[in-house]
Design a protein around this motif. Sequence first.
Motif, mmCIF file in Angstrom:
data_model
loop_
_atom_site.group_PDB
_atom_site.id
_atom_site.type_symbol
_atom_site.label_atom_id
_atom_site.label_comp_id
_atom_site.label_asym_id
_atom_site.label_seq_id
_atom_site.Cartn_x
_atom_site.Cartn_y
_atom_site.Cartn_z
ATOM 1 N N LEU A 153 0.835 -1.208 0.000
ATOM 2 C CA LEU A 153 0.000 0.000 0.000
ATOM 3 C C LEU A 153 0.867 1.255 0.000
ATOM 4 O O LEU A 153 0.591 2.224 -0.721
ATOM 5 C CB LEU A 153 -0.911 0.004 1.230
ATOM 6 C CG LEU A 153 -2.073 -0.987 1.252
ATOM 7 C CD1 LEU A 153 -2.699 -1.036 2.646
ATOM 8 C CD2 LEU A 153 -3.132 -0.611 0.220
ATOM 9 N N SER A 173 -5.403 7.854 0.001
ATOM 10 C CA SER A 173 -6.240 6.722 0.417
ATOM 11 C C SER A 173 -5.383 5.484 0.666
ATOM 12 O O SER A 173 -5.647 4.711 1.595
ATOM 13 C CB SER A 173 -7.314 6.431 -0.633
ATOM 14 O OG SER A 173 -6.751 5.889 -1.815
ATOM 15 N N TYR A 174 -4.340 5.288 -0.148
ATOM 16 C CA TYR A 174 -3.427 4.160 0.079
ATOM 17 C C TYR A 174 -2.648 4.357 1.380
ATOM 18 O O TYR A 174 -2.483 3.420 2.170
ATOM 19 C CB TYR A 174 -2.458 4.008 -1.090
ATOM 20 C CG TYR A 174 -3.086 3.433 -2.338
ATOM 21 C CD1 TYR A 174 -3.524 2.110 -2.370
ATOM 22 C CD2 TYR A 174 -3.241 4.204 -3.483
ATOM 23 C CE1 TYR A 174 -4.106 1.574 -3.516
ATOM 24 C CE2 TYR A 174 -3.817 3.679 -4.635
ATOM 25 C CZ TYR A 174 -4.248 2.365 -4.643
ATOM 26 O OH TYR A 174 -4.819 1.840 -5.779
ATOM 27 N N ASP A 176 -3.565 6.135 3.971
ATOM 28 C CA ASP A 176 -4.499 5.980 5.093
ATOM 29 C C ASP A 176 -4.708 4.503 5.428
ATOM 30 O O ASP A 176 -4.730 4.114 6.601
ATOM 31 C CB ASP A 176 -5.847 6.623 4.761
ATOM 32 C CG ASP A 176 -5.854 8.132 4.979
ATOM 33 O OD1 ASP A 176 -5.124 8.602 5.867
ATOM 34 O OD2 ASP A 176 -6.584 8.835 4.252
ATOM 35 N N GLN A 177 -4.881 3.679 4.391
ATOM 36 C CA GLN A 177 -5.060 2.238 4.620
ATOM 37 C C GLN A 177 -3.824 1.629 5.267
ATOM 38 O O GLN A 177 -3.929 0.794 6.172
ATOM 39 C CB GLN A 177 -5.338 1.527 3.298
ATOM 40 C CG GLN A 177 -6.688 1.813 2.678
ATOM 41 C CD GLN A 177 -6.845 1.056 1.365
ATOM 42 O OE1 GLN A 177 -6.995 -0.169 1.345
ATOM 43 N NE2 GLN A 177 -6.791 1.779 0.257
ATOM 44 N N ALA A 180 -3.523 2.618 8.974
ATOM 45 C CA ALA A 180 -4.513 1.968 9.839
ATOM 46 C C ALA A 180 -4.029 0.615 10.348
ATOM 47 O O ALA A 180 -4.463 0.157 11.411
ATOM 48 C CB ALA A 180 -5.835 1.803 9.093
#
Length: 385
Positions: A153, A173-174, A176-177, A180
Motif C-alpha cells: 500500500l 487513500s493508500y 491511510d489504509q 490503519a
Amino acid sequence: MRKEKKSEGFKKAVAGFSIVLVLGGILFFSFFLYKRGISKRYEKAVSLYQEKIYAEALPLFVKLKETHRFNKHRINALYYSALAQTHVDNKQAKELWQEILDLPEASPEWHAEALFNLGRIEYEAGNIDKAGEIFQRVISAFPSTGEPFIRSLYYVGMITEQGGLGSYLNACSYYDQALAGLDDNSELADAVKRRLGELNMELFLSPVQTPESEMYSVQPGDSLALIAQHFNTTVFVIKESNRLTSNFIRPNDRLKVPVVNFSIVINKKKNTLTLLNDGKFFKLYDVGTGKYNKTPVGTFKIINKIAEPVWYKPDGGIIPYGDPDNLLGTHWMGINFPGYGIHGTWDEQSIGKQSSAGCVRLINSKVEELFNILPLNTEVVITDN
C-alpha cells in the motif's frame, strides 16, 4: 557336543547382534551429530542475520538451502537467503524470491513477502509500472498478510502520487489504509505519516476539492475575514486554496472553504507535534521542547498569534524581531499558560530534542505553516508519552 555347538552358535549370534547394535549406535550417533551440525549452522546463520552481519550469514544460508538430506531447515534457509541477499545484491535476491514464490509448500505470508520484494526490486530499478502491477497483486491477493500488504500500500501510494496534484487524493487513500494497520511507533508508520502529511497539506491549500472542503457562494456583505470566522479557519487558507491575490471578492463568487476541526498533540517524549483533523492524523512535525522537562503538560488552546515577534526576556530585556538573540523565530502562537507558546527557531539543530526554556519550537518554515492555517482557540494537548 550338541550343547557346545549350540553354545558357540548362540555366542556368535550374540556377537553378531552386538556388532549390529554397535554399528547401529555409531550410525545413529553420526546421524544425530549430522542433524545437530545442521541445526547449529542454522542457528549461527540466524544469529548473524539478526546482528545484521549479512555478508557472513548469507553463505551459511546458501549452503543450508542446498543441503537436501535430513535438513528440516532447508526451506527456512531459502527464506533467510532471500532476506540476507536483499541487503547485498538485488539481482541475486530476485532469483531467490522467485524461487520462494514458486514453492507450493510456502505459506501465503511467504508468497506475499516474495511478491512484495519482487515489486520492491523492480521499483528500485526504476521499473515503476511493473512494480506497481506487482504491488497491486499483493494488495488484491494477500490482504491479510500484514507487513507485505501494508508495505505494498505504501509503495503504491508513492507511485500514485507521482501523477501530480490530481492524483494526491488516491495516494492519500493508500497511505491511510497503510497507516490503519501499523503500530504507531514503527519506522514504517513514521515514513507513511511523513508522506501522507505532505500530501494532506498540499491538497488542503490547493483548489482541489477534498472531503475536508466544500464550495461556498459569496453573499452580499461578505468579506474573507467574515467567511474565515464562519468556517473557523483563516483568511490565508481561503486565499491560498482559491489562488486569490487580494482580499477582493464579489457576491456569487464560488470559494473553496475548509470543513475542518484542527487540534494539536505535542509528545514531549518523542519531540513531535501531530496535527489532527477531527481526531484523525493530518500531519507530523518535529519539534524541540523544554529542557529538564519544563514544557507544561495538559490541554490548552491558542490565545494569540504574532508574526515577527519581539522577545520579552524573563529578566526584563526586550529583543526585537530579527536580532540574532531573539529566540522566537519568525512566528509565535501563545497558549493559555502564561509565558508559554509555540514558536519558530533559526537553530535547526535544536529540533528533535529537549532544547528550549519551556516553549515548543519548530523550524521557521514549519511554524509559519501552522501559524497560517490554525485559528485562535485551536486545542493544544501536551503529553509526556
